[in-house]
Design a protein around this motif. Structure first.
Motif, PDB file in Angstrom:
ATOM      1  N   SER A   1       0.825  -1.213   0.000  1.00  9.91           N
ATOM      2  CA  SER A   1       0.000   0.000   0.000  1.00  9.91           C
ATOM      3  C   SER A   1       0.857   1.260   0.000  1.00  9.91           C
ATOM      4  N   PHE A   2       2.142   1.124   0.360  1.00 15.55           N
ATOM      5  CA  PHE A   2       3.082   2.254   0.332  1.00 15.55           C
ATOM      6  C   PHE A   2       3.979   2.198  -0.901  1.00 15.55           C
ATOM      7  N   ASN A   3       3.524   1.512  -1.924  1.00 17.90           N
ATOM      8  CA  ASN A   3       4.314   1.316  -3.130  1.00 17.90           C
ATOM      9  C   ASN A   3       4.178   2.516  -4.070  1.00 17.90           C
ATOM     10  N   GLU A   4       5.270   2.903  -4.671  1.00 20.23           N
ATOM     11  CA  GLU A   4       5.252   3.999  -5.633  1.00 20.23           C
ATOM     12  C   GLU A   4       4.657   3.566  -6.960  1.00 20.23           C
ATOM     13  N   SER A   5       4.885   2.314  -7.339  1.00 17.07           N
ATOM     14  CA  SER A   5       4.453   1.819  -8.635  1.00 17.07           C
ATOM     15  C   SER A   5       2.951   1.582  -8.662  1.00 17.07           C
ATOM     16  N   ARG A   6       2.372   1.704  -9.849  1.00 15.47           N
ATOM     17  CA  ARG A   6       0.956   1.409 -10.008  1.00 15.47           C
ATOM     18  C   ARG A   6       0.690  -0.086 -10.005  1.00 15.47           C
ATOM     19  N   LEU A   7       1.711  -0.878 -10.324  1.00 10.83           N
ATOM     20  CA  LEU A   7       1.574  -2.325 -10.256  1.00 10.83           C
ATOM     21  C   LEU A   7       1.561  -2.750  -8.797  1.00 10.83           C
ATOM     22  N   VAL A   8       0.528  -3.453  -8.400  1.00  2.00           N
ATOM     23  CA  VAL A   8       0.338  -3.754  -6.983  1.00  2.00           C
ATOM     24  C   VAL A   8       1.298  -4.818  -6.468  1.00  2.00           C
ATOM     25  N   ASN A   9       1.996  -5.518  -7.354  1.00  2.00           N
ATOM     26  CA  ASN A   9       2.910  -6.572  -6.899  1.00  2.00           C
ATOM     27  C   ASN A   9       4.353  -6.323  -7.327  1.00  2.00           C
ATOM     28  N   VAL A  10       4.665  -5.102  -7.750  1.00  2.00           N
ATOM     29  CA  VAL A  10       6.031  -4.727  -8.138  1.00  2.00           C
ATOM     30  C   VAL A  10       6.436  -3.515  -7.316  1.00  2.00           C
ATOM     31  N   TRP A  11       7.500  -3.670  -6.504  1.00  2.00           N
ATOM     32  CA  TRP A  11       7.920  -2.577  -5.630  1.00  2.00           C
ATOM     33  C   TRP A  11       8.652  -1.511  -6.429  1.00  2.00           C
ATOM     34  N   GLY A  12       8.195  -0.265  -6.293  1.00  2.00           N
ATOM     35  CA  GLY A  12       8.805   0.840  -7.016  1.00  2.00           C
ATOM     36  C   GLY A  12       9.297   1.943  -6.119  1.00  2.00           C
ATOM     37  N   GLY A  13       9.362   1.685  -4.808  1.00  2.00           N
ATOM     38  CA  GLY A  13       9.807   2.707  -3.870  1.00  2.00           C
ATOM     39  C   GLY A  13       8.696   3.116  -2.925  1.00  2.00           C
TER      40      GLY A  13
END
Length: 274
Positions: free
Chosen positions: A31-43
């Motif tokens: 829920s604190f992920n930068e990426s729009r993909l819910v299963n790929v960490w983007g920061g």
């Protein structure tokens, strides 16, 4: 042998808790992920929480779900307490078997049958579906859970405390509110939380009893999953997990206070007997 059993138990306990809570921890993490993909960490980012409070549809659905759950839980506690009290204290009245069967039936009745029967009832009486019909539908099965919880608590209740209060001049009504109600308060809190949870995530009964513009959060999420889960749903789920955690802590505090009150009442009863 004892050490081996302890190791096995610890491993089983660890696996069980990981199985139950690891998905929730992953949801909160992403829920604190930068990426729009819910299963790929983007920061790390809080932007999906900001987006959530700008999504009026999700917020409206969440508000409807909370209002529905609170109303259902409150009504279920009132009706379930009365039903549980009757089943625990009045054991030989005519029609008790039928009454008990009607209380227990929603526990084993498929929700599809319950929802369909309610829908046919509302159509037959020409009652427009909305928040009121959803509350009736949810209360119809949540009341049974509260009744079972309250009945189990009253069965093990020490009635000598009530008798001591009445010997000291308390009326039956005052005895119930001053003695009985505080003692069974943990059961009431447990029933309220159980009803709240059952109502909050109910889909089947809700889909039969809701009307246009009254979509709850579970219905919104199930509709959104068909097109892909949005990151805002993770943020909203994290907030709801926090609310539930606060409720559990509050319930634990209330149960501890109720235990203290029960011990005090038992000491007073013992003193009066002496």
């Amino acid at each position: 042998m004892k050490k081996g059993l302890t190791t096995v138990n610890l491993a089983a306990l660890t696996f069980g808790f990981a199985f139950l809570y690891m998905p929730i921890a992953i949801l909160v993490f992403f829920s604190f992920n930068e990426s729009r993909l819910v299963n790929v960490w983007g920061g790390f980012s809080l932007k999906w929480y900001v987006e959530l409070f700008n999504d009026e549809d999700l917020l409206t659905a969440a508000w409807i779900s909370l209002v529905l759950a609170v109303c259902t839980s409150t009504l279920s506690v009132v009706f379930g307490t009365v039903a549980g009290f009757v089943m625990a204290r009045f054991t030989s009245f005519r029609g008790r078997v039928l009454f008990s069967g009607m209380i227990y039936a929603p526990l084993v009745m498929p929700e599809v049958i319950t929802g369909l029967s309610l829908l046919l009832l509302f159509v037959a009486i020409d009652w427009g579906r909305g928040l009121g019909t959803m509350i009736i539908g949810h209360t119809s099965f949540c009341t049974s859970y509260v009744a079972v919880v309250v009945q189990s608590r009253l069965v093990s209740f020490d009635r000598s405390i009530e008798e001591a209060a009445q010997d000291l001049g308390a009326t039956p009504l005052k005895t119930f509110f001053v003695i009985t109600l505080p003692v069974i308060a943990p059961a009431l809190v447990s029933g309220w939380l159980l009803s709240f949870t059952l109502s909050l995530d109910n889909v089947v009964t809700t889909s039969f009893t809701n009307g246009p513009g009254w979509d709850t959060l579970p219905l919104k999420i199930f509709s959104a999953v068909k097109l892909g889960v949005k990151p805002e749903i993770n943020a909203l789920s994290t907030i709801m997990i926090g609310i539930v955690a606060i409720g559990v802590v509050a319930a634990s505090i209330l149960q501890k206070r109720a235990m203290v009150e029960r011990q005090r009442a038992e000491r007073m009863a013992a003193a009066s007997d002496e």
